[in-house]
Design a protein around this motif. Structure first.
Motif, PDB file in Angstrom:
ATOM      1  N   SER A 172       0.882  -1.136   0.127  1.00 14.93           N
ATOM      2  CA  SER A 172      -0.160   0.035   0.156  1.00 14.93           C
ATOM      3  C   SER A 172       0.946   1.167   0.152  1.00 14.93           C
ATOM      4  N   ASN A 173       0.357   2.377  -0.653  1.00 10.75           N
ATOM      5  CA  ASN A 173       1.102   3.622  -0.740  1.00 10.75           C
ATOM      6  C   ASN A 173       2.513   3.285  -1.481  1.00 10.75           C
ATOM      7  N   PHE A 174       2.371   2.509  -2.699  1.00 10.11           N
ATOM      8  CA  PHE A 174       3.286   2.085  -3.268  1.00 10.11           C
ATOM      9  C   PHE A 174       3.928   3.225  -4.284  1.00 10.11           C
ATOM     10  N   THR A 175       5.105   3.769  -4.260  1.00 13.22           N
ATOM     11  CA  THR A 175       5.639   4.860  -4.841  1.00 13.22           C
ATOM     12  C   THR A 175       6.703   4.478  -5.960  1.00 13.22           C
TER      13      THR A 175
ATOM     14  N   GLN B 265       7.149   8.068  -8.080  1.00 12.56           N
ATOM     15  CA  GLN B 265       6.073   8.278  -8.493  1.00 12.56           C
ATOM     16  C   GLN B 265       4.840   8.609  -7.579  1.00 12.56           C
ATOM     17  N   PRO B 266       3.770   9.348  -7.907  1.00 12.03           N
ATOM     18  CA  PRO B 266       2.580   9.432  -6.728  1.00 12.03           C
ATOM     19  C   PRO B 266       2.267   8.019  -6.161  1.00 12.03           C
ATOM     20  N   ALA B 267       1.873   7.923  -4.914  1.00 10.10           N
ATOM     21  CA  ALA B 267       1.582   6.613  -4.216  1.00 10.10           C
ATOM     22  C   ALA B 267       0.396   6.144  -4.717  1.00 10.10           C
ATOM     23  N   VAL B 268       0.117   4.940  -5.166  1.00  9.66           N
ATOM     24  CA  VAL B 268      -1.035   4.043  -5.413  1.00  9.66           C
ATOM     25  C   VAL B 268      -1.109   2.816  -4.265  1.00  9.66           C
ATOM     26  N   ASN B 269      -2.454   2.693  -4.371  1.00  9.89           N
ATOM     27  CA  ASN B 269      -2.666   1.484  -3.366  1.00  9.89           C
ATOM     28  C   ASN B 269      -3.320   0.286  -3.920  1.00  9.89           C
ATOM     29  N   SER B 270      -3.526   0.381  -5.373  1.00  6.56           N
ATOM     30  CA  SER B 270      -3.947  -0.903  -6.112  1.00  6.56           C
ATOM     31  C   SER B 270      -3.260  -1.012  -7.360  1.00  6.56           C
ATOM     32  N   PHE B 271      -3.333  -2.241  -8.129  1.00  2.75           N
ATOM     33  CA  PHE B 271      -2.337  -2.521  -9.174  1.00  2.75           C
ATOM     34  C   PHE B 271      -3.442  -3.231 -10.275  1.00  2.75           C
ATOM     35  N   ALA B 272      -3.370  -2.706 -11.454  1.00  7.61           N
ATOM     36  CA  ALA B 272      -4.241  -3.119 -12.439  1.00  7.61           C
ATOM     37  C   ALA B 272      -3.256  -4.443 -13.224  1.00  7.61           C
ATOM     38  N   TYR B 273      -3.762  -5.538 -13.826  1.00  8.40           N
ATOM     39  CA  TYR B 273      -2.998  -6.409 -14.374  1.00  8.40           C
ATOM     40  C   TYR B 273      -3.881  -7.042 -15.432  1.00  8.40           C
ATOM     41  N   HIS B 274      -3.453  -7.419 -16.674  1.00  4.87           N
ATOM     42  CA  HIS B 274      -3.947  -7.963 -17.728  1.00  4.87           C
ATOM     43  C   HIS B 274      -3.157  -8.736 -18.391  1.00  4.87           C
ATOM     44  N   ILE B 275      -3.901  -9.511 -19.348  1.00  3.87           N
ATOM     45  CA  ILE B 275      -3.202 -10.555 -20.161  1.00  3.87           C
ATOM     46  C   ILE B 275      -2.821  -9.640 -21.201  1.00  3.87           C
ATOM     47  N   HIS B 276      -1.647  -9.762 -21.839  1.00  6.50           N
ATOM     48  CA  HIS B 276      -1.243  -9.118 -22.943  1.00  6.50           C
ATOM     49  C   HIS B 276      -0.849 -10.072 -24.250  1.00  6.50           C
ATOM     50  N   THR B 277      -1.121  -9.387 -25.420  1.00  4.03           N
ATOM     51  CA  THR B 277      -0.858 -10.235 -26.596  1.00  4.03           C
ATOM     52  C   THR B 277       0.248 -11.000 -26.837  1.00  4.03           C
ATOM     53  N   ASN B 278       1.402 -10.534 -26.473  1.00  2.00           N
ATOM     54  CA  ASN B 278       2.731 -11.201 -26.705  1.00  2.00           C
ATOM     55  C   ASN B 278       3.359 -11.663 -25.493  1.00  2.00           C
TER      56      ASN B 278
ATOM     57  N   ASN C   5      -5.208  -4.874  -4.268  1.00  2.00           N
ATOM     58  CA  ASN C   5      -4.769  -4.053  -3.525  1.00  2.00           C
ATOM     59  C   ASN C   5      -3.621  -4.296  -2.652  1.00  2.00           C
ATOM     60  N   GLY C   6      -2.684  -3.199  -2.592  1.00  2.00           N
ATOM     61  CA  GLY C   6      -1.620  -3.432  -1.779  1.00  2.00           C
ATOM     62  C   GLY C   6      -1.742  -3.651  -0.453  1.00  2.00           C
ATOM     63  N   THR C   7      -0.860  -4.244   0.401  1.00  3.80           N
ATOM     64  CA  THR C   7      -0.862  -4.661   1.885  1.00  3.80           C
ATOM     65  C   THR C   7       0.385  -3.848   2.741  1.00  3.80           C
ATOM     66  N   SER C   8       0.131  -3.863   3.848  1.00 10.36           N
ATOM     67  CA  SER C   8       1.443  -3.421   4.702  1.00 10.36           C
ATOM     68  C   SER C   8       2.608  -4.265   4.395  1.00 10.36           C
ATOM     69  N   ASN C   9       2.454  -5.444   4.090  1.00  9.41           N
ATOM     70  CA  ASN C   9       3.566  -6.351   4.060  1.00  9.41           C
ATOM     71  C   ASN C   9       3.822  -6.899   2.442  1.00  9.41           C
ATOM     72  N   GLY C  10       3.202  -6.167   1.467  1.00  6.45           N
ATOM     73  CA  GLY C  10       3.413  -6.489   0.189  1.00  6.45           C
ATOM     74  C   GLY C  10       3.045  -7.985  -0.482  1.00  6.45           C
ATOM     75  N   LYS C  11       2.138  -8.821   0.623  1.00  5.11           N
ATOM     76  CA  LYS C  11       1.642  -9.913   0.096  1.00  5.11           C
ATOM     77  C   LYS C  11       0.151 -10.077   0.071  1.00  5.11           C
ATOM     78  N   ILE C  12      -0.261 -10.937  -0.882  1.00  2.18           N
ATOM     79  CA  ILE C  12      -1.728 -10.956  -0.761  1.00  2.18           C
ATOM     80  C   ILE C  12      -2.056 -12.303  -0.792  1.00  2.18           C
ATOM     81  N   PRO C  13      -2.717 -13.066   0.185  1.00  2.96           N
ATOM     82  CA  PRO C  13      -3.199 -14.540   0.340  1.00  2.96           C
ATOM     83  C   PRO C  13      -3.872 -14.921  -1.119  1.00  2.96           C
ATOM     84  N   ALA C  14      -3.649 -16.293  -1.499  1.00  2.00           N
ATOM     85  CA  ALA C  14      -4.122 -16.669  -2.536  1.00  2.00           C
ATOM     86  C   ALA C  14      -5.685 -16.539  -2.712  1.00  2.00           C
TER      87      ALA C  14
END
Length: 317
Positions: free
Chosen positions: A93-96, A101-114, A160-169
């Motif tokens: 969370s508060n990832f810079t 860069q300005p802080a963000v608290n969440s991360f987008a993710y996508h399947i890309h073509t290549n 969503n970002g977390t304080s320890n950088g981990k997200i449970p499965a």
């Protein structure tokens, strides 16, 4: 039920149908080692399945230590694809981005073509977008058939970002993430994770024994996909229309085709879900303005992969 699970758990090996040199299934089934886990299955869960996975990481040079795992399980009976995700490190969370860069608290993710070329995230090009929605229209998760098929976070939410950088499965099902046919397939592609202003923070190829990009131990082979070879993939990213438009708010929308075609950029025809048609074929037709756009039609063609009735996960998670 218990007896069937015990039987699976004590099997010394698994029969696993792999692709032949042309990318299709082989009748000879190599044996997976005992070290690979057997995922317990429900008694009525007997549909043959196919698998793929991706290790999404930041570069060593960035020192961000991002590591996110994705696993895809596809069914051959019309059940939507099962997507499992776990963040092992780096999604704070508060990832810079190292203070750049300005802080963000969440991360987008996508399947890309290549797939990635020499580890370059830019070489993944654009999102998998078979029916050409483009990034000119923002995905409304209430209407996933009008989202880019590779826009996983648009349909299911950012990580969503977390304080320890981990997200449970955690996991979800996606009716529009397909293993086949080629134009719609996740095989031979990559996943990119984004930060502020779409910065590409991490990436990784989607690998699978079914297209030769992984061996039976789930180690990357470094070989191009036999199902989506480089010759079939884009050679550059398309120019995206701007600004991005919110075409629909909430859960109610007027899906009248004439109204959709009156929007500022050509609006796509809807994706067919796996539950609607196990296989599809790519076609085209004109919208109300006479603009020819890609479409998908139901296909009776048999799945190109045989699959297995025993689930395996390459990670202990």
């Amino acid at each position: 039920m218990l007896s069937s699970l015990l039987t699976l758990a004590t099997l010394p090996f698994l029969a696993f149908a792999l692709p032949s040199s042309n990318g299709l299934d082989s009748s000879s089934a190599p044996i997976l080692p005992r070290s690979l886990q057997v995922r317990p299955r429900w008694e009525d869960d007997t549909s043959p399945t196919v698998w793929a996975r991706a290790d999404v990481k930041s570069t060593e040079a960035s020192k961000l230590d991002i590591h996110v795992r994705f696993e895809f399980e596809g069914y051959l009976d019309g059940t939507p694809t099962f997507v499992k995700i776990k963040a092992l490190s780096g999604l704070y969370s508060n990832f810079t981005n190292g203070g750049t860069q300005p802080a963000v608290n969440s991360f987008a993710y996508h399947i890309h073509t290549n797939p990635l070329v020499n580890g370059s995230f830019a070489s993944a090009f654009a999102h998998l977008d078979t029916l050409n929605l483009t990034e000119g229209y923002i995905c409304n998760p209430a209407f996933p058939k009008y989202c880019q098929n590779g826009d996983l976070s648009g349909k299911h939410g950012n990580l969503n970002g977390t304080s320890n950088g981990k997200i449970p499965a955690f996991a979800y099902s996606d009716d529009f993430v397909r293993f086949f046919p080629e134009e719609f397939s996740l095989l031979g592609r990559s996943i990119i994770l984004h930060g502020f202003n779409k910065t590409r923070l991490a990436g990784g190829d989607i690998i699978s024994p079914y297209d030769g990009t992984a061996d039976v131990h789930w180690n990357p082979t470094g070989k191009p996909s036999t199902y989506n070879p480089p010759s079939s993939l884009p050679t550059r990213a398309p120019v995206q229309p701007t600004p991005a438009i919110i075409w629909s708010n909430g859960t109610v929308a007027d899906l009248n085709r004439t109204k959709l075609d009156s929007l500022p950029y050509p609006f796509p025809f809807p994706l067919l879900g796996i539950s609607e048609s196990l296989n599809v074929k790519l076609g085209s037709k004109e919208n109300t303005k006479g603009i020819k756009l890609p479409t998908n039609e139901p296909s009776d063609e048999a799945p190109p992969f045989k699959g297995s009735q025993l689930g395996t996960w390459g990670w202990s998670w």
